[in-house]
Design a protein around this motif. Structure first.
Motif, mmCIF file in Angstrom:
data_model
loop_
_atom_site.group_PDB
_atom_site.id
_atom_site.type_symbol
_atom_site.label_atom_id
_atom_site.label_comp_id
_atom_site.label_asym_id
_atom_site.label_seq_id
_atom_site.Cartn_x
_atom_site.Cartn_y
_atom_site.Cartn_z
ATOM 1 N N TYR A 361 0.828 -1.198 0.000
ATOM 2 C CA TYR A 361 0.000 0.000 0.000
ATOM 3 C C TYR A 361 0.867 1.254 0.000
ATOM 4 O O TYR A 361 0.632 2.183 -0.781
ATOM 5 N N ALA A 362 1.877 1.295 0.856
ATOM 6 C CA ALA A 362 2.710 2.497 1.002
ATOM 7 C C ALA A 362 3.505 2.799 -0.258
ATOM 8 O O ALA A 362 3.730 3.965 -0.593
ATOM 9 N N VAL A 363 3.932 1.757 -0.975
ATOM 10 C CA VAL A 363 4.799 1.954 -2.137
ATOM 11 C C VAL A 363 4.000 2.067 -3.431
ATOM 12 O O VAL A 363 4.319 2.893 -4.297
ATOM 13 N N ASP A 364 2.941 1.272 -3.576
ATOM 14 C CA ASP A 364 2.266 1.147 -4.867
ATOM 15 C C ASP A 364 0.932 1.879 -4.962
ATOM 16 O O ASP A 364 0.490 2.206 -6.067
ATOM 17 N N VAL A 365 0.260 2.119 -3.835
ATOM 18 C CA VAL A 365 -1.060 2.756 -3.862
ATOM 19 C C VAL A 365 -1.004 4.188 -3.347
ATOM 20 O O VAL A 365 -1.487 5.119 -4.001
ATOM 21 N N LEU A 366 -0.415 4.381 -2.197
ATOM 22 C CA LEU A 366 -0.415 5.703 -1.560
ATOM 23 C C LEU A 366 0.153 6.817 -2.447
ATOM 24 O O LEU A 366 -0.420 7.912 -2.481
ATOM 25 N N PRO A 367 1.258 6.605 -3.190
ATOM 26 C CA PRO A 367 1.773 7.706 -4.020
ATOM 27 C C PRO A 367 0.800 8.189 -5.093
ATOM 28 O O PRO A 367 0.903 9.336 -5.541
ATOM 29 N N ALA A 368 -0.157 7.345 -5.509
ATOM 30 C CA ALA A 368 -1.119 7.752 -6.535
ATOM 31 C C ALA A 368 -2.278 8.558 -5.965
ATOM 32 O O ALA A 368 -2.996 9.223 -6.721
ATOM 33 N N LEU A 369 -2.462 8.519 -4.651
ATOM 34 C CA LEU A 369 -3.636 9.154 -4.059
ATOM 35 C C LEU A 369 -3.569 10.686 -4.021
ATOM 36 O O LEU A 369 -4.574 11.348 -4.310
ATOM 37 N N PRO A 370 -2.436 11.312 -3.654
ATOM 38 C CA PRO A 370 -2.408 12.781 -3.669
ATOM 39 C C PRO A 370 -2.725 13.403 -5.030
ATOM 40 O O PRO A 370 -3.514 14.363 -5.095
ATOM 41 N N PRO A 371 -2.167 12.895 -6.155
ATOM 42 C CA PRO A 371 -2.568 13.480 -7.443
ATOM 43 C C PRO A 371 -4.061 13.356 -7.721
ATOM 44 O O PRO A 371 -4.679 14.281 -8.265
ATOM 45 N N LEU A 372 -4.659 12.221 -7.318
ATOM 46 C CA LEU A 372 -6.094 12.054 -7.528
ATOM 47 C C LEU A 372 -6.888 13.050 -6.695
ATOM 48 O O LEU A 372 -7.823 13.696 -7.181
ATOM 49 N N GLY A 373 -6.529 13.170 -5.418
ATOM 50 C CA GLY A 373 -7.259 14.087 -4.551
ATOM 51 C C GLY A 373 -7.074 15.538 -4.938
ATOM 52 O O GLY A 373 -8.040 16.310 -4.994
#
Length: 489
Positions: A361-373
């Motif tokens: 989650y920390a490496v593969d999912v979390l980095p994509a969340l700030p650009p989406l938000g």
């Protein structure tokens, strides 16, 4: 009918809080159910195919009635329509919570969808009327957009917490006290409106045509998951829905008092914003729906951890919608804010399109969340501003209903297309002997990439279609800026 600058600022902002509270309750219900579906299936004995209709029974009337409810708000008064919607939604929520069998829950969900549509259809129109000055309107639309955008992610967190702690019934029961308080506050805070009168806009034929077309269209789209896009049922229902919609457009062009005045679409900004929103929401839905499945089925998150995992998106949306976005829109114009927002959403979905099977989650999912938000927090207020830019006070209800209708159509279309593609890829790999986790992940990756492409198309449309003027570099105060009755075409 229109609020003026003489209205006390505190009362207008209090009214905004009440409107957004009612809207948040409706938006939360759209996603709060998704994490509780396994518990609902176990508790009431739903079949696998029947379980999907816990969601669809809400979506069909919600998407089908938004346009009609928005116009009714213009005709009989938006406060009356808003209160009626809250009452229906709250009562139906109670019925959902006490349901003891699948048929009762589905019927209650259908009525809940009616109440949600009636409540949502007039909310944005009331916000625009309450805040006629551009700079205040930008702030108010930012608050509204935060509720619209972040409500879905918050619903996952709330749904997971309630389901795990007190049971799935409470995802519906919690609406009852909130709805009662919101209705009482709305009765006291919102100013009464008379509307323009039923005699000036009662297009019964048009109402029947568009409601039938939209409900049948949403029903057809959500039914593709079980029947396929090329089935006789899908093609036949889709053709009838399109024919009804075409007949509605012809009717509106000839009717003396049309349900949907076609003048609303003369502005390129308005028409473009509606189409761009549908594509953006369709792409973004791959995140809201499929990222949840990836976290639960591949990374084995429970409901609570799933909600917490998605929560950073809500935080980013809130930070942008409530703070920076309104100031940027007031300074540079909605088009200039929309373009980087769409680019960030596409980048975030593309990053999720690379998630691995044994991912973290920390490496593969979390980095994509700030650009989406951040992207959604920029894009949603800008689109709402553009979509309402040409609405007169007499048409703000129908414009609000149209804006929400395009969002629901985009959501239904995105869910049907992206989940179908993901399932087809997964089934093909399973048929070739691939293990479940790699097969699921490959299907999700495909859907995320298709979602990124949909948002990229919406970005292209925004670049080519929108002609939003850029405000002066040093804008005047809100009191000095005149309020146009109609935006320039």
């Amino acid at each position: 009918m229109r609020r003026t600058n003489s209205s006390a600022p505190r009362s207008r902002w209090s009214a905004l809080v009440v409107l957004c509270a009612g809207q948040l309750m409706v938006i939360l219900d759209g996603t709060v159910v998704s994490v509780a579906l396994p518990s609902i299936q176990h508790g009431l004995g739903f079949s696998s195919s029947g379980l999907a209709w816990v969601v669809n029974a809400y979506l069909v009337p919600f998407g089908g009635l938004l346009l009609l409810a928005g116009r009714l708000g213009d005709l009989v008064g938006r406060k009356r329509v808003f209160l009626a919607g809250l009452g229906v939604f709250t009562a139906a929520s109670l019925l959902c919570g006490v349901s003891q069998d699948p048929a009762t829950l589905l019927a209650s969900r259908f009525v809940q969808g009616i109440g949600g549509a009636v409540t949502s259809a007039v909310t944005l129109g009331m916000v625009v009327t309450l805040f006629p000055q551009p700079r205040e309107r930008a702030k108010a639309i930012g608050v509204y957009s935060f509720v619209q955008s972040a409500g879905g992610s918050l619903g996952l967190l709330v749904g997971g917490a309630l389901t795990q702690t007190v049971g799935w019934h409470w995802i519906f029961f919690v609406n009852v006290p909130i709805g009662a308080v919101a209705a009482l506050a709305a009765w006291r805070v919102l100013a009464p409106e008379q509307g323009v009168g039923l005699g000036r806009g009662t297009d019964v034929v048009g109402a029947l045509l568009v409601t039938s077309a939209l409900m049948l269209g949403v029903y057809t789209i959500v039914g593709t998951a079980g029947r396929g896009w090329a089935s006789a049922h899908t093609l036949g229902c889709g053709a009838v829905a399109l024919a009804l919609l075409l007949a509605f457009v012809v009717r509106q062009a000839k009717a003396s008092h049309p349900l949907l005045p076609l003048r609303v679409f003369r502005s390129r900004d308005v028409s473009g914003a509606m189409g761009i929103q549908a594509l953006m929401v369709a792409g973004m839905f791959s995140f809201q729906f499929l990222c949840v499945l990836y976290l639960q089925k591949v990374l084995h998150f429970d409901e609570m951890r799933t909600g917490l995992g998605i929560f950073p998106v809500s935080v980013a949306i809130g930070a942008l919608s409530l703070g920076l976005s309104p100031r940027l829109i007031a300074r540079f114009g909605p088009r200039a804010v929309l373009l980087p927002g769409l680019a960030l959403i596409a980048a975030g979905l593309a990053a999720l399109g690379r998630v691995p099977v044994g991912g973290s989650y920390a490496v593969d999912v979390l980095p994509a969340l700030p650009p989406l938000g951040i992207g959604f927090g920029l894009a949603m207020p800008a689109l709402a501003t553009l979509a309402m830019s040409a609405a007169t006070p007499q048409d703000s209800g129908i414009a609000s209903g149209m804006f929400n209708t395009m969002q629901q159509i985009g959501s239904a279309f995105g869910l049907a297309v992206l989940s179908t593609l993901a399932n087809a890829r997964t089934d093909a790999l399973l048929g070739n002997g691939t293990d479940p986790a790699p097969a699921l992940t490959d299907g999700y990756r495909l859907a995320f990439r298709i979602g990124a492409c949909l948002v990229a198309v919406s970005l292209l449309l925004a670049v080519t279609l929108l002609r939003s003027p850029v405000p002066a570099r040093r804008p005047r105060t809100a009191e000095e800026i005149p309020v146009p009755e109609n935006a320039a075409h």
